[in-house]
Write an enzyme that holds these catalytic residues in place. Structure first.
Site, PDB file in Angstrom:
ATOM      1  N   LYS A 207       1.116  -0.789   0.371  1.00  0.00           N
ATOM      2  CA  LYS A 207      -0.258  -0.313   0.066  1.00  0.00           C
ATOM      3  C   LYS A 207       0.764   1.547  -0.025  1.00  0.00           C
ATOM      4  O   LYS A 207       0.975   1.675  -0.995  1.00  0.00           O
ATOM      5  CB  LYS A 207      -0.895  -0.331   1.148  1.00  0.00           C
ATOM      6  CG  LYS A 207      -1.938  -1.174   1.475  1.00  0.00           C
ATOM      7  CD  LYS A 207      -2.585  -1.062   2.533  1.00  0.00           C
ATOM      8  CE  LYS A 207      -2.183  -1.512   3.928  1.00  0.00           C
ATOM      9  NZ  LYS A 207      -1.614  -2.697   4.244  1.00  0.00           N
TER      10      LYS A 207
ATOM     11  N   ARG B 231      -9.330   1.543   8.166  1.00  0.00           N
ATOM     12  CA  ARG B 231      -9.231  -0.569   8.284  1.00  0.00           C
ATOM     13  C   ARG B 231     -10.086  -1.310   9.278  1.00  0.00           C
ATOM     14  O   ARG B 231      -9.868  -2.251   9.969  1.00  0.00           O
ATOM     15  CB  ARG B 231      -8.081  -0.461   9.646  1.00  0.00           C
ATOM     16  CG  ARG B 231      -6.465  -0.959   8.321  1.00  0.00           C
ATOM     17  CD  ARG B 231      -5.162  -0.549   9.587  1.00  0.00           C
ATOM     18  NE  ARG B 231      -4.428  -1.272   9.062  1.00  0.00           N
ATOM     19  CZ  ARG B 231      -3.430  -1.019   7.775  1.00  0.00           C
ATOM     20  NH1 ARG B 231      -2.931   0.614   7.766  1.00  0.00           N
ATOM     21  NH2 ARG B 231      -2.233  -1.920   8.734  1.00  0.00           N
TER      22      ARG B 231
ATOM     23  N   ARG C   6      11.927  -6.065   5.589  1.00  0.00           N
ATOM     24  CA  ARG C   6      12.682  -4.786   5.380  1.00  0.00           C
ATOM     25  C   ARG C   6      12.460  -4.079   6.973  1.00  0.00           C
ATOM     26  O   ARG C   6      12.872  -3.883   7.726  1.00  0.00           O
ATOM     27  CB  ARG C   6      10.861  -4.450   5.639  1.00  0.00           C
ATOM     28  CG  ARG C   6      11.050  -2.725   5.926  1.00  0.00           C
ATOM     29  CD  ARG C   6       9.549  -1.744   5.157  1.00  0.00           C
ATOM     30  NE  ARG C   6       8.488  -2.133   6.517  1.00  0.00           N
ATOM     31  CZ  ARG C   6       7.464  -2.222   5.932  1.00  0.00           C
ATOM     32  NH1 ARG C   6       6.698  -1.301   4.703  1.00  0.00           N
ATOM     33  NH2 ARG C   6       6.125  -2.580   7.045  1.00  0.00           N
TER      34      ARG C   6
ATOM     35  N   ARG D 213      11.185  -0.261  11.863  1.00  0.00           N
ATOM     36  CA  ARG D 213      10.057  -0.493  12.407  1.00  0.00           C
ATOM     37  C   ARG D 213      10.275  -1.728  13.383  1.00  0.00           C
ATOM     38  O   ARG D 213      10.717  -2.982  13.138  1.00  0.00           O
ATOM     39  CB  ARG D 213       9.333  -0.839  11.225  1.00  0.00           C
ATOM     40  CG  ARG D 213       8.866   0.698  10.919  1.00  0.00           C
ATOM     41  CD  ARG D 213       7.821   0.631   9.079  1.00  0.00           C
ATOM     42  NE  ARG D 213       6.980  -0.037   9.633  1.00  0.00           N
ATOM     43  CZ  ARG D 213       5.839   0.095   9.473  1.00  0.00           C
ATOM     44  NH1 ARG D 213       5.439   0.918   7.100  1.00  0.00           N
ATOM     45  NH2 ARG D 213       4.989  -1.451   9.084  1.00  0.00           N
TER      46      ARG D 213
ATOM     47  N   ARG E 284      -0.475  -9.145  13.061  1.00  0.00           N
ATOM     48  CA  ARG E 284      -1.036  -8.068  11.766  1.00  0.00           C
ATOM     49  C   ARG E 284      -1.439  -8.797  10.929  1.00  0.00           C
ATOM     50  O   ARG E 284      -2.703  -8.126  11.298  1.00  0.00           O
ATOM     51  CB  ARG E 284       0.277  -7.101  11.425  1.00  0.00           C
ATOM     52  CG  ARG E 284       1.051  -6.495  12.664  1.00  0.00           C
ATOM     53  CD  ARG E 284       2.386  -6.324  11.973  1.00  0.00           C
ATOM     54  NE  ARG E 284       2.178  -4.899  10.736  1.00  0.00           N
ATOM     55  CZ  ARG E 284       3.626  -5.302  10.044  1.00  0.00           C
ATOM     56  NH1 ARG E 284       4.177  -5.892  10.741  1.00  0.00           N
ATOM     57  NH2 ARG E 284       3.401  -4.052   9.412  1.00  0.00           N
TER      58      ARG E 284
HETATM   59  P1  B4P Z   1       4.363  -1.568   1.824  1.00  0.00           P
HETATM   60  O1  B4P Z   1       3.618  -0.860   0.475  1.00  0.00           O
HETATM   61  O2  B4P Z   1       5.243  -1.418   2.941  1.00  0.00           O
HETATM   62  O3  B4P Z   1       3.381  -2.162   2.970  1.00  0.00           O
HETATM   63  P2  B4P Z   1       1.763  -1.591   3.420  1.00  0.00           P
HETATM   64  O4  B4P Z   1       0.537  -2.484   3.109  1.00  0.00           O
HETATM   65  O5  B4P Z   1       1.478  -0.515   3.531  1.00  0.00           O
HETATM   66  O6  B4P Z   1       2.819  -2.203   4.841  1.00  0.00           O
HETATM   67  P3  B4P Z   1       1.863  -2.257   6.833  1.00  0.00           P
HETATM   68  O7  B4P Z   1       0.052  -1.859   5.999  1.00  0.00           O
HETATM   69  O8  B4P Z   1       2.024  -2.490   7.852  1.00  0.00           O
HETATM   70  O9  B4P Z   1       1.521  -0.660   7.587  1.00  0.00           O
HETATM   71  P4  B4P Z   1       1.204   0.526   8.159  1.00  0.00           P
HETATM   72  O10 B4P Z   1       2.127   1.942   8.018  1.00  0.00           O
HETATM   73  O11 B4P Z   1      -0.277   0.704   7.242  1.00  0.00           O
HETATM   74  O12 B4P Z   1       5.807  -2.809   1.403  1.00  0.00           O
HETATM   75  C1  B4P Z   1       6.257  -3.203   2.973  1.00  0.00           C
HETATM   76  C2  B4P Z   1       7.460  -4.394   1.994  1.00  0.00           C
HETATM   77  O13 B4P Z   1       7.063  -4.889   1.196  1.00  0.00           O
HETATM   78  C3  B4P Z   1       8.381  -2.762   1.922  1.00  0.00           C
HETATM   79  O14 B4P Z   1       9.354  -3.728   2.244  1.00  0.00           O
HETATM   80  C4  B4P Z   1       8.515  -3.007   0.453  1.00  0.00           C
HETATM   81  O15 B4P Z   1       9.750  -2.369   0.068  1.00  0.00           O
HETATM   82  C5  B4P Z   1       8.010  -4.090   0.368  1.00  0.00           C
HETATM   83  N1  B4P Z   1       7.181  -4.653  -1.419  1.00  0.00           N
HETATM   84  C6  B4P Z   1       6.074  -3.561  -1.258  1.00  0.00           C
HETATM   85  N2  B4P Z   1       5.456  -4.104  -3.239  1.00  0.00           N
HETATM   86  C7  B4P Z   1       6.367  -5.168  -3.370  1.00  0.00           C
HETATM   87  C8  B4P Z   1       6.527  -5.639  -4.258  1.00  0.00           C
HETATM   88  N3  B4P Z   1       5.637  -5.700  -5.698  1.00  0.00           N
HETATM   89  N4  B4P Z   1       7.935  -6.814  -4.760  1.00  0.00           N
HETATM   90  C9  B4P Z   1       7.944  -6.873  -3.628  1.00  0.00           C
HETATM   91  N5  B4P Z   1       8.540  -6.111  -2.516  1.00  0.00           N
HETATM   92  C10 B4P Z   1       7.577  -4.691  -2.563  1.00  0.00           C
HETATM   93  O16 B4P Z   1       0.176  -0.110   9.789  1.00  0.00           O
HETATM   94  C11 B4P Z   1       1.706   0.105   9.931  1.00  0.00           C
HETATM   95  C12 B4P Z   1       0.648  -0.527  11.638  1.00  0.00           C
HETATM   96  O17 B4P Z   1       0.235   0.919  12.238  1.00  0.00           O
HETATM   97  C13 B4P Z   1      -0.833  -1.682  11.724  1.00  0.00           C
HETATM   98  O18 B4P Z   1      -0.279  -2.681  12.085  1.00  0.00           O
HETATM   99  C14 B4P Z   1      -1.854  -0.565  12.949  1.00  0.00           C
HETATM  100  O19 B4P Z   1      -1.264  -1.041  14.227  1.00  0.00           O
HETATM  101  C15 B4P Z   1      -1.533   1.042  13.044  1.00  0.00           C
HETATM  102  N6  B4P Z   1      -2.379   1.311  12.190  1.00  0.00           N
HETATM  103  C16 B4P Z   1      -2.121   1.800  10.908  1.00  0.00           C
HETATM  104  N7  B4P Z   1      -4.039   2.635  10.361  1.00  0.00           N
HETATM  105  C17 B4P Z   1      -4.494   2.186  11.535  1.00  0.00           C
HETATM  106  C18 B4P Z   1      -5.351   2.540  11.357  1.00  0.00           C
HETATM  107  N8  B4P Z   1      -6.488   2.869  10.241  1.00  0.00           N
HETATM  108  N9  B4P Z   1      -6.074   1.902  12.323  1.00  0.00           N
HETATM  109  C19 B4P Z   1      -5.506   1.575  13.145  1.00  0.00           C
HETATM  110  N10 B4P Z   1      -4.731   0.635  13.007  1.00  0.00           N
HETATM  111  C20 B4P Z   1      -3.488   1.550  12.456  1.00  0.00           C
END
Ligand code: B4P
Length: 191
Positions: free
Chosen positions: A14, A89, A128, A134, A146
């Site tokens: 995302k 979420r 990562r 993180r 998660r």
């Molecule tokens: P990201 O792109 O960082 O993944 P994400 O889906 O954004 O992660 P996440 O859901 O954990 O994060 P968030 O901050 O929202 O990619 C992950 C890795 O994969 C990276 O290293 C990237 O380089 C790699 N990658 C991406 N695409 C790739 C591909 N095509 N091929 C290979 N590698 C690839 O959430 C973090 C925490 O915050 C949650 O657990 C929760 O506790 C809290 N939180 C956030 N929003 C919330 C909400 N609305 N309500 C309640 N809690 C919340």
């Protein structure tokens, strides 16, 4: 105006894809994960509270997250719309977002859901965890928590937007560029 939600389990890309979509379509960005990490970095009361939840892989309470995003919607008045990354979420967050947009005579245009096998999610997040500081990526048990939170609380958001006819799935296990092309095809069909 485009109001997109980028949806999917942790590690589905995302954050990665949001940056590219923002650059191409000139959108404002609202990532609740980034906002929470910024509060933690500044050691605010909200950040200290959120860290307790995030370090366990648990969602931060709805009222905290909803209060945090409502003022941000009025920032970036020149943007051509918004991308919501990691929000909503839960069903309560989805209802709150719909209400916040309705008060501004806006509505969600499309929800794009990245579909990635669980083994690949775990591989990406552990990778990562090696390079980032993180804490929620450092332990496989937290990553599993998660993913479980996603199934227990977040998957219901998909039903909400499916009923509104606004939910599309996109294959997210290819390269970053392949996934981006698939997302752009869906967005361009909105015009
Ligand atoms: P990201 O792109 O960082 O993944 P994400 O889906 O954004 O992660 P996440 O859901 O954990 O994060 P968030 O901050 O929202 O990619 C992950 C890795 O994969 C990276 O290293 C990237 O380089 C790699 N990658 C991406 N695409 C790739 C591909 N095509 N091929 C290979 N590698 C690839 O959430 C973090 C925490 O915050 C949650 O657990 C929760 O506790 C809290 N939180 C956030 N929003 C919330 C909400 N609305 N309500 C309640 N809690 C919340």
């Amino acid at each position: 105006m485009l109001y997109l939600i980028l949806f999917g389990p942790p590690g589905s890309g995302k954050g990665t894809q949001s940056e590219k979509i923002i650059a191409r379509y000139g959108l404002g960005h609202l990532s609740t994960g980034d906002l929470l990490r910024s509060e933690i970095a500044h050691s605010t009361p909200l950040g200290r509270m959120a860290k307790n939840f995030m370090d366990q892989g648990i969602l931060v309470p709805d009222d905290v997250v909803i209060a945090m995003i409502s003022s941000r919607l009025d920032e970036n008045p020149m943007a051509r719309g918004f991308i919501f990354d990691g929000f909503p979420r839960t069903s309560a967050q989805a209802a709150a977002l719909d209400g916040l947009l309705a008060r501004r005579q806006r509505e969600i245009s499309l929800v794009l859901s990245l579909v990635v096998p669980e083994t690949e999610l775990i591989r990406r997040l552990l990778l990562r965890g090696v390079t980032s500081n993180r804490s929620d990526d450092a332990h496989e048990a937290v990553i599993h928590a998660r993913i479980q939170e996603y199934h227990d609380k977040t998957a219901a958001v998909a039903d909400h937007y499916t009923q509104l006819g606004k939910f599309r799935t996109v294959k997210g296990d290819g390269t970053v560029e392949e996934t981006f092309d698939l997302l752009c095809t869906e967005i361009d069909e909105l015009d």
